[in-house]
Structures are given as structure tokens and as C-alpha cells.
Design a protein around this motif. Sequence first.
Motif, PDB file in Angstrom:
ATOM      1  N   LYS A  73      37.003  65.939  67.554  1.00 19.99           N
ATOM      2  CA  LYS A  73      36.256  66.545  68.663  1.00 19.99           C
ATOM      3  C   LYS A  73      36.304  65.709  69.929  1.00 19.99           C
ATOM      4  O   LYS A  73      36.051  66.211  71.009  1.00 19.99           O
ATOM      5  N   GLY A  74      36.590  64.409  69.790  1.00 23.76           N
ATOM      6  CA  GLY A  74      36.618  63.545  70.953  1.00 23.76           C
ATOM      7  C   GLY A  74      36.331  62.104  70.573  1.00 23.76           C
ATOM      8  O   GLY A  74      36.605  61.665  69.467  1.00 23.76           O
ATOM      9  N   LEU A  75      35.729  61.391  71.502  1.00 25.03           N
ATOM     10  CA  LEU A  75      35.399  59.987  71.309  1.00 25.03           C
ATOM     11  C   LEU A  75      33.905  59.864  71.058  1.00 25.03           C
ATOM     12  O   LEU A  75      33.092  60.282  71.892  1.00 25.03           O
ATOM     13  N   ASN A  76      33.536  59.318  69.911  1.00 22.92           N
ATOM     14  CA  ASN A  76      32.129  59.099  69.586  1.00 22.92           C
ATOM     15  C   ASN A  76      31.706  57.719  70.050  1.00 22.92           C
ATOM     16  O   ASN A  76      32.306  56.721  69.666  1.00 22.92           O
ATOM     17  N   VAL A  77      30.678  57.666  70.875  1.00 19.44           N
ATOM     18  CA  VAL A  77      30.072  56.411  71.309  1.00 19.44           C
ATOM     19  C   VAL A  77      28.838  56.231  70.434  1.00 19.44           C
ATOM     20  O   VAL A  77      27.857  56.951  70.579  1.00 19.44           O
ATOM     21  N   SER A  98      45.862  54.363  85.882  1.00 21.50           N
ATOM     22  CA  SER A  98      47.060  54.909  86.504  1.00 21.50           C
ATOM     23  C   SER A  98      46.803  56.134  87.380  1.00 21.50           C
ATOM     24  O   SER A  98      47.679  56.541  88.133  1.00 21.50           O
ATOM     25  N   ASN A  99      45.599  56.732  87.292  1.00 18.17           N
ATOM     26  CA  ASN A  99      45.340  57.950  88.058  1.00 18.17           C
ATOM     27  C   ASN A  99      43.843  58.126  88.257  1.00 18.17           C
ATOM     28  O   ASN A  99      43.127  58.483  87.328  1.00 18.17           O
ATOM     29  N   LYS A 100      43.373  57.923  89.486  1.00 21.87           N
ATOM     30  CA  LYS A 100      41.932  57.991  89.722  1.00 21.87           C
ATOM     31  C   LYS A 100      41.396  59.419  89.671  1.00 21.87           C
ATOM     32  O   LYS A 100      40.196  59.615  89.543  1.00 21.87           O
ATOM     33  N   GLN A 101      42.253  60.428  89.723  1.00 26.36           N
ATOM     34  CA  GLN A 101      41.785  61.812  89.608  1.00 26.36           C
ATOM     35  C   GLN A 101      41.280  62.118  88.194  1.00 26.36           C
ATOM     36  O   GLN A 101      40.534  63.072  88.001  1.00 26.36           O
ATOM     37  N   LEU A 102      41.678  61.329  87.219  1.00 24.62           N
ATOM     38  CA  LEU A 102      41.233  61.559  85.840  1.00 24.62           C
ATOM     39  C   LEU A 102      39.929  60.830  85.505  1.00 24.62           C
ATOM     40  O   LEU A 102      39.351  61.064  84.449  1.00 24.62           O
ATOM     41  N   VAL A 117      32.190  62.193  73.748  1.00 22.69           N
ATOM     42  CA  VAL A 117      33.013  62.446  74.930  1.00 22.69           C
ATOM     43  C   VAL A 117      34.069  63.447  74.476  1.00 22.69           C
ATOM     44  O   VAL A 117      34.863  63.145  73.582  1.00 22.69           O
ATOM     45  N   PRO A 118      34.095  64.647  75.060  1.00 24.68           N
ATOM     46  CA  PRO A 118      34.987  65.699  74.567  1.00 24.68           C
ATOM     47  C   PRO A 118      36.472  65.324  74.643  1.00 24.68           C
ATOM     48  O   PRO A 118      36.907  64.646  75.568  1.00 24.68           O
ATOM     49  N   GLU A 119      37.224  65.799  73.674  1.00 19.09           N
ATOM     50  CA  GLU A 119      38.664  65.525  73.566  1.00 19.09           C
ATOM     51  C   GLU A 119      39.431  66.063  74.770  1.00 19.09           C
ATOM     52  O   GLU A 119      40.388  65.449  75.229  1.00 19.09           O
ATOM     53  N   LYS A 120      39.004  67.198  75.318  1.00 18.29           N
ATOM     54  CA  LYS A 120      39.743  67.818  76.422  1.00 18.29           C
ATOM     55  C   LYS A 120      39.724  66.976  77.688  1.00 18.29           C
ATOM     56  O   LYS A 120      40.565  67.133  78.546  1.00 18.29           O
ATOM     57  N   ARG A 121      38.767  66.057  77.815  1.00 18.80           N
ATOM     58  CA  ARG A 121      38.688  65.192  78.996  1.00 18.80           C
ATOM     59  C   ARG A 121      39.586  63.963  78.875  1.00 18.80           C
ATOM     60  O   ARG A 121      39.866  63.309  79.867  1.00 18.80           O
TER      61      ARG A 121
END
Length: 148
Positions: A73-77, A98-102, A117-121
Amino acid sequence: MKINWGTGIVIAIVAFIGFILYFVITMSTNKMYSYDLVTDKYYQQELKYQQEIDATKNASKLKENITLNKSEKGLNVIFPKGFDYDKIKGKVFLYRPSNKQLDFEMSISTSSQYLLVPEKRLLDGRWNIIINWSYNNKDYLFKKELNI
């Protein structure tokens, strides 16, 4: 025509200067070599550095610090055990060198031991995660480099 040693040195120096100019022009015009600064407000961030040092010391005194776990699902904190999770406040900032837009930031609002933290991000590559959190008016800071 015979080339003496003086002419050879001049040719070598001109070739070297041409070589260096080629790389300088290539590096300054090619978008592949364009990197952004860590932050646009560099000097303001420098003034907050002592607070970061204190928060890092507070985090190092914990018996158990934040752990990160990658799932489908993503990253678990995962926050340390023994804390009332409703009282944890703060922000999670994920920075892509490498890319501040991300880059993105999200507030901490948990009702369980972990924040997702969702995987799609999260695109594949290197990320720096910075978690500023507080519990009972005591600040903590967690930083880590991730390769996802």
C-alpha cells in the motif's frame, strides 16, 4: 613541416582549454545535469538548525525510534510503542533530490501506531524522509535516505 617543443606545448594547452570548455558548456546547457537546491530558503533553514540538533538529540534518547516499513500500500511510518498516538503532532516531508516537483509534505494524524504514505506518491528512486514530530511539547526529528 617540423613541430618543435614550443609549438607542441601551445597545441596541448589549446587542446586542453578546448576540452574543458566543451565540458563546461555541456554541463551548463544540458537539462540532464540540472539539479535543484535542497531548499530555496537556504539561509532561513540555517537559522533553525539548533532546533533540529535538539530534536535529533531527543529522538536519540528514545528507547525505540521511528521505523520505516515498505508494504504493497505504500510506506509505513511506525512510531515508537508506548506513545498515545492521538497526541503525536507534526509533519512528514519527503524530498526527492533529483526533482523538486515530486517533493511533498503531509501532516501526521494517526489513530494507530503507524502512518501510511501512499504508494502512488512514491516513484522509484532515492528519497530523503524528514519527520518532525512532537509529543507532550517535546520535539523529535527523524531523517533517513530511502531507495524505493
